[in-house]
Scaffold this active site. Structure first.
Site, PDB file in Angstrom:
ATOM      1  CG  ASN A   7      -1.912   1.142   1.225  1.00  0.00           C
ATOM      2  OD1 ASN A   7      -1.857   2.032   0.392  1.00  0.00           O
ATOM      3  ND2 ASN A   7      -2.822   1.127   2.175  1.00  0.00           N
ATOM      4  CE  LYS A  14      -0.311   2.603   6.665  1.00  0.00           C
ATOM      5  NZ  LYS A  14      -1.733   2.740   7.061  1.00  0.00           N
ATOM      6  NE  ARG A  89      -6.495   1.268  -0.029  1.00  0.00           N
ATOM      7  CZ  ARG A  89      -6.459   2.598  -0.006  1.00  0.00           C
ATOM      8  NH1 ARG A  89      -5.308   3.236  -0.158  1.00  0.00           N
ATOM      9  NH2 ARG A  89      -7.562   3.304   0.165  1.00  0.00           N
ATOM     10  CG  HIS A 178     -13.701   2.853   3.085  1.00  0.00           C
ATOM     11  ND1 HIS A 178     -14.554   3.779   3.640  1.00  0.00           N
ATOM     12  CD2 HIS A 178     -12.444   3.254   3.413  1.00  0.00           C
ATOM     13  CE1 HIS A 178     -13.855   4.703   4.272  1.00  0.00           C
ATOM     14  NE2 HIS A 178     -12.566   4.402   4.147  1.00  0.00           N
ATOM     15  N   GLY A 206     -14.667   4.764  10.849  1.00  0.00           N
ATOM     16  CA  GLY A 206     -13.350   5.071  11.378  1.00  0.00           C
ATOM     17  C   GLY A 206     -13.068   6.534  11.170  1.00  0.00           C
ATOM     18  CG  ASN A 207      -9.603   9.963  10.724  1.00  0.00           C
ATOM     19  OD1 ASN A 207     -10.106  10.760  11.505  1.00  0.00           O
ATOM     20  ND2 ASN A 207      -8.743  10.333   9.798  1.00  0.00           N
ATOM     21  N   GLY A 208     -12.048   7.652   8.469  1.00  0.00           N
ATOM     22  CA  GLY A 208     -12.804   7.735   7.224  1.00  0.00           C
ATOM     23  C   GLY A 208     -13.940   6.742   7.330  1.00  0.00           C
ATOM     24  NE  ARG A 237     -11.550  12.020   3.695  1.00  0.00           N
ATOM     25  CZ  ARG A 237     -11.241  10.733   3.665  1.00  0.00           C
ATOM     26  NH1 ARG A 237     -12.137   9.828   4.027  1.00  0.00           N
ATOM     27  NH2 ARG A 237     -10.050  10.333   3.279  1.00  0.00           N
ATOM     28  CB  VAL A 328     -15.242   4.158  14.935  1.00  0.00           C
ATOM     29  CG1 VAL A 328     -16.450   4.534  15.781  1.00  0.00           C
ATOM     30  CG2 VAL A 328     -14.153   5.222  15.065  1.00  0.00           C
ATOM     31  CG  ASN A 331     -11.723  -1.541  18.216  1.00  0.00           C
ATOM     32  OD1 ASN A 331     -11.473  -2.581  18.815  1.00  0.00           O
ATOM     33  ND2 ASN A 331     -11.214  -1.276  17.011  1.00  0.00           N
ATOM     34  CD  GLU A 380      -9.272  -1.691   3.970  1.00  0.00           C
ATOM     35  OE1 GLU A 380      -9.294  -1.075   2.887  1.00  0.00           O
ATOM     36  OE2 GLU A 380      -9.127  -1.139   5.077  1.00  0.00           O
TER      37      GLU A 380
END
Length: 396
Positions: A7, A14, A89, A178, A206-208, A237, A328, A331, A380
């Site tokens: 990625n 990554k 990715r 996603h 999540g954050n996105g 965002r 999110v 968790n 993913e």
């Protein structure tokens, strides 16, 4: 089979070396500060190694990854030849790609064509692909697109109500993102419920964040659009917004459209509403302390996610399963409860004890709930590895 999952970002990369059949991860890590000086963080199990390595480009980053994978002390394989394929990715496949594919010159040209749709990510993804090709030219490379899963949407879902020329000439439409996560969770949920034909709404939070309406394993609609800015409010965002807000802000404050969009992407969302943080854990801590802005940010998020679930239940003409995934979603028991409180009219009922789970695959709905509610941790990287293995094995 060993698949190296890559990625690539603009200044980072990554990686995971994994077995697509078992999901076992042999090693994983991160190259960062590419073009500046270079740092490699490499993990094998609980062991972590950090090395400062010059990385003037992605080619040196890939070389550093391969070197440490075969290192006698920190490595997990004896030779690069043990890597059977590389899965990349790629953010935006535009209208060119409806599935993952083996990379050749034509695929690279098509990814380049999609750069206007993914100007920040696609060039970085291409750098990662070219770097791997240069260092390991005989190893099969596969592109896995974040947008591909959503290409089954019907025109009524993906077309914008703007003049047709912008769709025909510029490919402006809803794409969604996603997709690899939504695809993985859809497949895994089918295994968990024991059937392939059912209606589900997947909440990748999540954050996105994005939601996806899925029927019989295929995407019917999704909240993100031409870009990842659309849909529900996120960490930084704004989510859906009246286009005239952009015009108003630009005119009043002398901002360019690009500057305004930067604000909507990086300075908005729950960060802006709370004035505290984009991290939901910080918002929950603020709520516990009585911070009204944190309360507003959380309530706004719950409300908007629940609205989309209601809309997608209508779009699917019913729903059998609601799934929560990503940071999110996996968790955040309070977040899941806050969202599902709006869905009692649909017969959604959570089991309070089961909903306390974090990061664990779990059926969290009550026995008398009319809709099953699951927590399904996303993977993913495994989805990328599995797509890669399928394509490479089929090509043999």
């Amino acid at each position: 089979m060993n698949v190296l999952v890559i990625n690539a970002g603009s200044s980072s990369l990554k990686y995971q070396l994994m077995n697509p059949e078992t999901g076992d991860v042999s090693a994983k890590g991160l190259c960062e500060r590419i073009y500046i000086d270079g740092r490699l963080t490499h993990k094998v199990g609980d062991n972590k190694v950090v090395k400062d390595i010059p990385m003037p480009s992605h080619s040196e980053a890939i070389a550093a990854v391969l070197d440490i994978l075969v290192d006698p002390v920190d490595g997990v394989i004896k030779s690069v030849d043990e890597i059977d394929a590389v899965g990349h990715r790629v953010l935006h496949g535009g209208m060119e790609f409806s599935d993952s594919c083996i990379i050749d010159d034509a695929v690279i040209a098509a990814i380049e064509k999609c750069i206007p749709l993914g100007p920040l990510h696609n060039p970085a993804n291409l750098m990662g692909i070219r770097a791997c090709q240069a260092v390991m030219p005989s190893t099969p490379q596969v592109a896995v697109f974040d947008t591909a899963f959503h290409m089954t949407m019907p025109p009524k879902a993906y077309r914008y109500a703007i003049p047709t020329e912008y769709y025909e000439n510029d490919d402006i439409r809803r794409y969604g993102f996603h997709g690899t996560s939504h695809k993985y969770v859809a497949r895994r949920t089918a295994e968990l419920v024991g059937k392939k034909e059912f209606k589900m709404i997947n909440c990748h939070l999540g954050n996105g964040s994005s939601l996806c309406a899925i029927k019989d394993g295929k995407c019917q609609d999704t909240t993100m659009g031409l870009s990842p800015l659309a849909g529900v409010p996120m960490g930084t965002r704004s989510g859906d917004i009246d286009a005239c807000v952009v015009q108003f802000i630009c005119n009043k404050y002398g901002m360019s459209v690009d500057d305004c969009l930067n604000m909507l992407n990086k300075k908005s969302g729950v960060l802006a509403l709370s004035g505290v943080s984009s991290d939901f854990r910080d918002l929950e801590a603020g709520q516990a302390e009585g911070n009204e802005n944190c309360v507003l940010a959380l309530n706004k998020f719950f409300y908007e996610v629940a609205k989309y679930i209601g809309a997608y239940a209508a779009a699917l003409n019913g729903v059998d399963v609601i799934t929560f995934t990503a940071g999110v979603g996996e968790n955040g028991p309070e977040t899941r409860q806050g969202i599902c409180d709006y869905l009692e009219f649909m017969g959604v009922k959570l089991d309070a004890e089961k909903n306390k789970c974090r990061g664990k695959e779990m059926l969290i709905s009550a026995p008398d709930s009319k809709v099953q509610v699951w927590v399904v941790p996303t993977n993913e990287e495994l989805m990328i590895a599995q797509d890669t293995a399928e394509l490479v094995n089929a090509a043999k």
